[in-house]
Design an enzyme around this catalytic site. Sequence first.
Site, short mmCIF file in Angstrom:
data_model
loop_
_atom_site.label_atom_id
_atom_site.label_comp_id
_atom_site.label_asym_id
_atom_site.label_seq_id
_atom_site.Cartn_x
_atom_site.Cartn_y
_atom_site.Cartn_z
CB CYS A 2 -1.30 86.19 22.95
SG CYS A 2 -1.10 86.47 21.19
NE ARG A 27 -4.18 82.50 27.09
CZ ARG A 27 -5.27 83.13 27.50
NH1 ARG A 27 -5.87 82.72 28.59
NH2 ARG A 27 -5.75 84.16 26.85
CG ASN A 99 -4.33 88.04 24.22
OD1 ASN A 99 -4.56 87.77 23.05
ND2 ASN A 99 -5.03 87.53 25.23
CD GLU A 484 -17.51 68.12 21.26
OE1 GLU A 484 -17.72 69.05 20.46
OE2 GLU A 484 -16.56 68.15 22.06
CD GLU A 491 -11.27 70.42 19.02
OE1 GLU A 491 -11.39 71.58 19.39
OE2 GLU A 491 -11.64 69.44 19.73
CG HIS A 507 -30.42 63.99 1.55
ND1 HIS A 507 -31.32 63.92 0.51
CD2 HIS A 507 -31.10 63.60 2.66
CE1 HIS A 507 -32.49 63.52 0.98
NE2 HIS A 507 -32.38 63.32 2.29
CE LYS A 606 -9.66 74.65 27.23
NZ LYS A 606 -10.49 73.55 26.70
#
Length: 611
Positions: A2, A27, A99, A484, A491, A507, A606
């Site tokens: 928020c 955000r 928030n 990453e 994402e 594996h 974010k």
Amino acid sequence: MCGIVGYIGPKNAYPILLAGLKRLEYRGYDSAGIALLNGESRVYKCKGKVSDLENYVIGKDISGTVGIGHTRWATHGEPNDINAHPHVSMNGLFIIIHNGIIENYSRLKRKLEDRGYTFTSDTDTEVLVNLIEYIYMKGQVTAEIAVRLALTKVIGAYGILVTCKDEEDMIIAARKGSPLVVGVGDGEYFFASDATPIIEHTNRVVYLNDNDVAIVRRDEITFKTVMNVKITPIIQNLDLDIGEIEKGGFDHFMLKEIFEQSRAIEDTFRGRISHNPFNIHLGGLFHVMDKLINAKRIIIIGCGTSWHAGLVGEYLFEELARIPVEVEYASEFRYRNPVILPDDVVVAISQSGETADTLAAIKLAKEQGATVIGICNVVGSSIPRETHAGVYTHAGPEIGVASTKAFTAQVTVLSMIAMLLGHERKVISESEYQSLVSALIEIPSKIDIILKDISEIQKIADLYKNSNNCLYLGRGFLFPVALEGALKLKEISYIHAEGYPAAEMKHGPIALIDQNMPVFVLATKDKSYEKIVSNIQEVKARKGIVIAVVSEGDTVIKGLADHVMEVPLTDEALTPLLAVIPLQLLSYYIAVLRGCNVDQPRNLAKSVTVE
Ligand code: G6P
């Protein structure tokens, strides 16, 4: 998470609130709303983007010099028009934006229902605003007292702005757990979850601490605690440039931030390295240096990309300083009764400095006597204020939800700490130290070399944009980069991707490999080069598609792989800073080609200020 904005002053609040909400879009959110006060109050809110709100208010009365605005990231109740903020109390006396999470909201809600309150939304926030109103009406107290008393009854986290119909020229702000900043202008005040919407109006800000309440009128601002103890605020002058939070000609913030990495890394080591001979100085760690040098163990905590930076830190600290390291997800660490010994040093990594789990983990570590160091990007945020010492990454504001330059800046700081410790602990020789620092200084120009020609990366993005699954493999320092790389793709492009240590492929993941599976292999020239070449052969033997990140001039892998993306040579310990760049770009271009909202991917935030 928020976003909160607010304004009180002589100007029309609406354009200021709208611009502020746009600045906070990064955000992550699912609905937006505003309340404007002008003799009467008007609340406009809807599911969707700030632009949907903008369309919704066309033709409506948007006058008023006092106002509050909100972008909501749903926790309690689905994203819809009703659950969007602001929320108005049942009798219309109070309006709130919030928030955070009120954990005991259902108990409070039942109590209010027993007293005749009805609720229109599914939110915990509506419970809080009704509680404030109930106390106000029942107790015949001022609005300020009602807010403070209500806050003593809630368990959980909040950053709130509250207005009261009976005192229209006032906004009350309060914080516990969720960030809130007050901007002090000339006869006007601004409020926001972080400083980005404020700096175009004033660079004088006050960061509220937990349990602080600001009572802000047009001509007066008072700070006190929830328990009514007056506080003298610390007004800070922010050195933030508006240009830094705009796109500067790039299509997306993410792309701009990828291209800013050489500058971000340089800014991160600038002033911290002296020359002839090279030496590293980290002023923020000065008074904990003995603790660090003598640490029996370093525990690194973080979430998301910051956790991946922490994994690189593990390799760095163990290799260069020979200190045992554990890397923990902050959310696991805080809930599993961790063993923390007196000679442990905890390193908390966070871009935003506000991640709720990381903050809670820091508090736990401190309670158990650990020395806690922060590596954060946002100056003045909660984590740097909670830690004993720290080093800021000077990456500048990161707006794209997918973290890029913050990651490389975090790895830069971790490299500097590891080199310094290795030198102080005499694990690395003077000449090794000199050569490592010199290699770090050369990283920015090597990143520029990668960024100079990205046509091959764009071509690869186009070829594999429709994949359903991808595998990322790396060894040693490059294993965290594999994680990453996979995270970046997930994402923003919503393609399923997994990062694995290359040797672990046998594996499990090897069962997935066929002619449709792109396998991204981090295969620069380092001590596991031969091994990674064998892994590539294993993938090719199963008809997998190999896309390798290789050192410039590599011919062996070029002959084996379907595609290669070259990066310049550097010291093995610093390869993550280079090898991650093609993977960031690849994810970016794949997401763009798939038509995804790169800067604001669905469901993501974010800054995750709730647990
Ligand atoms: C969110 C963001 C990630 C970030 C993570 C940790 O999930 O979307 O990009 O890595 O939070 O955030 P922090 O601010 O603590 O680094």
